[in-house]
Design a protein around this motif. Structure first.
Motif, PDB file in Angstrom:
ATOM      1  N   ASN A 136      20.871   8.026  33.502  1.00 27.55           N
ATOM      2  CA  ASN A 136      22.260   7.565  33.444  1.00 27.55           C
ATOM      3  C   ASN A 136      22.532   6.657  32.248  1.00 27.55           C
ATOM      4  N   ARG A 137      21.524   6.522  31.374  1.00 26.18           N
ATOM      5  CA  ARG A 137      21.668   5.702  30.162  1.00 26.18           C
ATOM      6  C   ARG A 137      22.235   4.324  30.502  1.00 26.18           C
TER       7      ARG A 137
ATOM      8  N   ARG B  49      22.437   0.468  30.678  1.00 23.15           N
ATOM      9  CA  ARG B  49      21.951  -0.710  29.962  1.00 23.15           C
ATOM     10  C   ARG B  49      22.118  -1.981  30.801  1.00 23.15           C
TER      11      ARG B  49
ATOM     12  N   HIS C  55      17.189   5.853  33.183  1.00 17.01           N
ATOM     13  CA  HIS C  55      17.139   6.658  31.961  1.00 17.01           C
ATOM     14  C   HIS C  55      18.137   7.818  32.011  1.00 17.01           C
TER      15      HIS C  55
ATOM     16  N   GLY D 290      18.554  -2.262  30.046  1.00 10.89           N
ATOM     17  CA  GLY D 290      17.859  -1.046  30.434  1.00 10.89           C
ATOM     18  C   GLY D 290      16.596  -1.254  31.238  1.00 10.89           C
TER      19      GLY D 290
END
Length: 283
Positions: free
Chosen positions: A82-83, A85, A80, A41
């Motif tokens: 698009n989440r 990681r 953030h 992230g």
């Protein structure tokens, strides 16, 4: 789930994202881009990518639409939303839109597009297998140090490699390797790490800069100069670097095995060191 993308100041679902048909990036390849790795992230080597972005824009006389701090916030926001990681942030800046002409008007408002790609980068099976490389003539323009959106010949090179049953291509000019289609190229001979010096002939890779700084830690002596295809085929090891592959071993060049035809220990060590540093410094 649909991605959220950034287009000229707006956050929109990818299926609703549009640009002007008169955007010079679309009509003239008049623009630049950057690719930033995301691990856990966080953005990897962001400052280096931002410096290169501003340099590329300056070389094309395009004013940067954002400061480094603004770019950082936008990319963090994109990650953030698009989440994301693990994967990539792609950023493109064009000169802007106006009626089609070769000459452009001064003071156009630059176009900005950003999007993410979720991708498994660390656990890449090719790390254990290594890359098969072919060589092709380098037919690109003479300012490869500018990271422009004009990627046609690099795309053609990728397809030449694919059709030849290989993973990628190294481009050759005047008998000397310049770089890969989307990466910098290296060989190891004894304790010498050999790669072409920075200049107009190659893109100054951000991962390249980080890996060269790590060379001394692995006991390698850096030699920045061009090398021939024959030198590569006779080398102990070979590898490439990029934001999408980190350090990736090369095991054949034009069908000739490099060393024993297996990923070499120094390339593996450089990859491990780079990944550890990247994770520690990501923001």
């Amino acid at each position: 789930m649909s991605r959220t993308v950034y287009v000229n100041g707006d956050w929109v679902p990818e299926e609703a994202a549009t640009i002007s048909v008169f955007d010079r990036g679309f009509l003239m390849a008049d623009g630049v881009y950057e690719v930033v790795t995301v691990l856990e992230g966080k953005l990897v080597d962001f400052a280096g990518h931002c410096r290169r972005l501003h340099r590329s824009l300056s070389e094309l006389d395009i004013a940067s639409p954002h400061t480094e701090e603004e770019w950082l916030q936008l990319q963090r926001d994109l990650v953030h939303r698009n989440r994301l990681r693990e994967g990539l942030v792609y950023l493109q800046v064009t000169r802007g839109a106006e009626d089609r002409d070769f000459a452009w008007s001064e003071g156009l408002t630059p176009g900005v597009v950003m999007f993410t790609q979720a991708r498994s980068l660390v656990d890449n099976p090719l790390v254990e297998r290594g890359l098969d490389i072919i060589t092709i003539d380098d037919l690109r323009w003479q300012r490869r140090d500018i990271k422009t959106v004009q990627l046609l010949y690099s795309s053609m090179g990728k397809m030449m490699a694919k059709r030849a049953g290989a993973h990628d291509a190294w481009m050759v000019e005047d008998g000397l390797v310049t770089e890969g289609t989307s990466n910098n190229a290296y060989i190891i001979a004894g304790r010498r790490l050999i790669t072409r010096q920075a200049g107009h002939a190659i893109l100054q890779g951000i991962t390249r800069t980080a890996v060269l700084a790590l060379a001394a830690e692995t006991g390698l002596e850096l030699e920045e100069r061009p090398f021939t295809v024959a030198e590569a085929q006779a080398a102990d090891e070979a590898f490439v670097t990029s934001a999408t592959t980190f350090v990736m071993p090369v095991v054949t060049v034009d069908g000739v095995k490099i060393g024993d035809g297996q990923p070499g220990p120094m390339a593996r060590k450089l990859r491990e060191h780079y990944l550890q540093q990247a994770r520690d410094a990501a923001i």
